[in-house]
Design an enzyme around this catalytic site. Structure first.
Site, PDB file in Angstrom:
ATOM      1  N   LYS A   1      18.355 -31.413 -41.661  1.00 54.22           N
ATOM      2  CA  LYS A   1      18.965 -32.363 -40.715  1.00 54.22           C
ATOM      3  C   LYS A   1      20.441 -32.568 -41.065  1.00 54.22           C
ATOM      4  CE  LYS A   1      18.251 -37.077 -38.910  1.00 54.22           C
ATOM      5  NZ  LYS A   1      17.492 -38.333 -39.073  1.00 54.22           N
TER       6      LYS A   1
ATOM      7  N   SER B   1      15.409 -39.941 -34.916  1.00 58.00           N
ATOM      8  CA  SER B   1      16.632 -39.171 -34.797  1.00 58.00           C
ATOM      9  C   SER B   1      16.510 -37.737 -35.319  1.00 58.00           C
ATOM     10  CB  SER B   1      17.768 -39.877 -35.548  1.00 58.00           C
ATOM     11  OG  SER B   1      17.451 -40.009 -36.914  1.00 58.00           O
TER      12      SER B   1
ATOM     13  N   SER C   1      12.445 -42.162 -38.010  1.00 60.62           N
ATOM     14  CA  SER C   1      13.097 -40.927 -37.557  1.00 60.62           C
ATOM     15  C   SER C   1      12.488 -39.624 -38.026  1.00 60.62           C
ATOM     16  CB  SER C   1      14.565 -40.934 -37.961  1.00 60.62           C
ATOM     17  OG  SER C   1      15.295 -41.655 -37.009  1.00 60.62           O
TER      18      SER C   1
HETATM   19  N1  GLN Z   1      15.094 -45.350 -33.929  1.00 55.93           N
HETATM   20  C1  GLN Z   1      15.545 -46.131 -35.034  1.00 55.93           C
HETATM   21  C2  GLN Z   1      17.006 -46.448 -34.866  1.00 55.93           C
HETATM   22  O1  GLN Z   1      17.512 -46.145 -33.843  1.00 55.93           O
HETATM   23  C3  GLN Z   1      15.271 -45.439 -36.326  1.00 55.93           C
HETATM   24  C4  GLN Z   1      16.209 -44.328 -36.623  1.00 55.93           C
HETATM   25  C5  GLN Z   1      15.989 -43.694 -37.967  1.00 55.93           C
HETATM   26  O2  GLN Z   1      14.915 -43.785 -38.567  1.00 55.93           O
HETATM   27  N2  GLN Z   1      17.033 -43.086 -38.472  1.00 55.93           N
HETATM   28  O3  GLN Z   1      17.649 -46.979 -35.692  1.00 55.93           O
END
Ligand code: GLN
Length: 489
Positions: A82, A157, A181
């Site tokens: 990532k 994400s 994420s």
């Molecule tokens: N969807 C969550 C956010 O927008 C979690 C994102 C993540 O785990 N990086 O912050």
């Protein structure tokens, strides 16, 4: 013979060892498949074929050298990473224009441990900007498409990593999980994903979002594959002040893992109004399957679950607003020249950050500001302690907690992008584990009527990752949802 890109990590490593195929052949097979499918999926921000082939060549040399008895465990295995994780010499954008040309001079500890174990890096996967999002639509470099249905989001994400693994562009991929994420994109793309306990895998070299919540995890085709990666990445690192100095189980899961007597809790608060019926049905069926395998199932209560969304969306932006202060046009990345230095800051940040990142910086700065701190950030921290206590009490009665990963299967691209609140609500089932710092593993347990994958997550007590891997592996040894591949390309 199955295509090389269909093999799991375990099968791949074995094939490399026995000389059935070389790392060069394998890496080339992945690069060809990426060439073919990437225009449809856009799972990657950067591809690094030349470096990958050079790493593969070096791996083959070692694999062939008879004298090299102590071969590293993953020698020659291709992976994807990532783009919020630093790899020395490879651009790390974090999905942001502000880091568009940033080349880290060092590798994240988790990545370095895998490099030391012999992996080949195919490229850097797409992500919501600074990992802020649940759909990969917030990437400054375009949206990733779900391989099961190109009109759907892959989740986020770590959507690029999930899409890459699902579409067989990489056998495994690294992700990060601050509020879901890893688990949510794994669920949306029908792959397996785990987040470790906070403090278990070093955050050094992870471009920080919410430092008290961030964790490095991975996505792959099975719990068995991920257990191997976990054993290598986990463990104390003096470069991360929150890293825990605890022994790491060396897990090699085989077919006869026994979960007889495992106590599985089902939290009533995770089966709420608004959950897609097919998701609830598939998760309940998977829980019954665990019961058939010998687990004892009982209901548990996590009464503060409903506060996870407001608490997280105060704490995470607050931490983000502090973490992102370093992107100022001086130290890293983009600089927009201007007459005076204040204008330079403003213009750099104004054009470098996307709208969701700006929204969170403003929310977080507000929540931390004098006069509002107690009412927002301070209060959120208190409720966070209650959420953590809910889990502690539940884990006095059960070993793992089984729940849906998300209320729905993958939504359509654009469905929530104009409405941040509706997007945030998608995270309701994944945020609590991050707020409590506990580990989780998500894996496929069925499909809905649109042929979209449904995921279930198991959450465990702090540092009990082994229990999660064993339970997920027992389920996967008795079912085949995790072996299904999308018919993309
Ligand atoms: N969807 C969550 C956010 O927008 C979690 C994102 C993540 O785990 N990086 O912050």
């Amino acid at each position: 013979m199955a295509a090389l890109t269909d093999l799991t990590l375990t099968e791949t490593v074995k094939g490399l060892r026995t000389g059935e195929f070389s790392s060069m052949e394998l890496t080339q097979a992945y690069l060809e498949r990426i060439d073919q499918l990437e225009p449809k999926l856009h799972a990657f921000i950067s591809l690094t074929p030349d470096k990958a082939l050079a790493q593969a060549k070096a791996a083959d040399k070692r694999l062939k050298s008879a004298g090299d008895k102590q071969l590293p465990p993953l020698l020659g295995l291709p992976i994807a990473v990532k783009d919020v994780l630093s790899v020395e010499g490879i651009r790390a954008t974090s999905g942001s224009r502000i880091l568009e040309n940033f080349i880290p001079p060092f590798s994240a500890t988790a990545v370095q441990r895998l490099l030391d174990a012999g992996v080949v890096i195919l490229g850097k996967t797409n992500t919501d900007e600074f990992a802020m999002g649940s759909s990969t639509e917030n990437s400054a470099f375009g949206t990733t498409h779900n391989p099961w249905n190109l009109e759907r989001v892959p989740g986020g994400s770590s959507g690029g990593s999930a899409a890459a693994v699902a579409a067989r562009l990489a056998p495994v991929a690294l992700g990060t999980d601050t509020g879901g994420s890893v688990r949510q994109p794994a669920s949306f793309c029908g792959v397996t994903g785990f987040k470790p306990t906070y403090g278990r895998i070093s955050r050094y070299g992870l471009i920080a979002y919410g430092s008290s919540l961030d964790s490095v995890g991975a996505l792959g085709r099975s719990a068995q594959d991920l257990a191997e990666l976990f054993s290598i990445m986990a463990g104390f690192d003096k470069l991360d002040a929150t890293s825990m100095d605890l022994p790491v189980p060396d897990m090699h899961l085989n077919a006869d893992v026994d979960i007889k007597g495992l106590r599985v809790g089902v939290p009533e608060e995770y089966f709420i109004k608004g959950i897609q019926t097919e998701v609830e049905e598939a998760v309940r069926a998977a829980v019954s399957e665990l019961e058939n395998l010998g687990a004892q199932v009982r209901q548990v209560s996590l009464p503060h679950t409903e506060y996870a969304v407001p608490v997280y969306y105060i704490i995470a932006p607050a931490e983000a607003s502090a973490n992102l202060a370093r992107f100022d046009g001086v130290r890293y990345g983009l600089r927009v020249e201007s007459e005076d230095i204040i204008d330079m800051f403003k213009e750099t940040r104004g054009s470098g950050f996307g709208s969701e990142v700006k929204r969170r910086i403003m929310l977080g700065t507000y929540a931390l500001s004098a006069g509002y701190y107690d009412a927002y950030y301070g209060q959120a921290q208190k409720v966070r302690a209650l959420i953590k206590r809910d889990f502690e009490q539940a884990f006095e009665q059960v070993d793992v907690i089984a729940a849906p990963v998300a209320p729905t299967t993958a939504f359509t691209i654009g469905e929530h992008s104009g409405d941040p609140l509706s997007m945030y609500l998608e995270d309701v089932f994944t945020l609590p584990a991050n707020l409590a710092g506990i580990p989780g593993i998500a894996f496929p347990v069925g499909f809905d009527s649109d042929n979209l994958p449904i995921g279930m997550q198991l959450m465990g007590s702090h540092f009990q990752e082994e229990t999660l891997f064993r339970a997920a592996h027992a389920y996967q040894s008795a079912s085949d949802w995790h072996t299904k591949a999308p018919a993309v390309g």
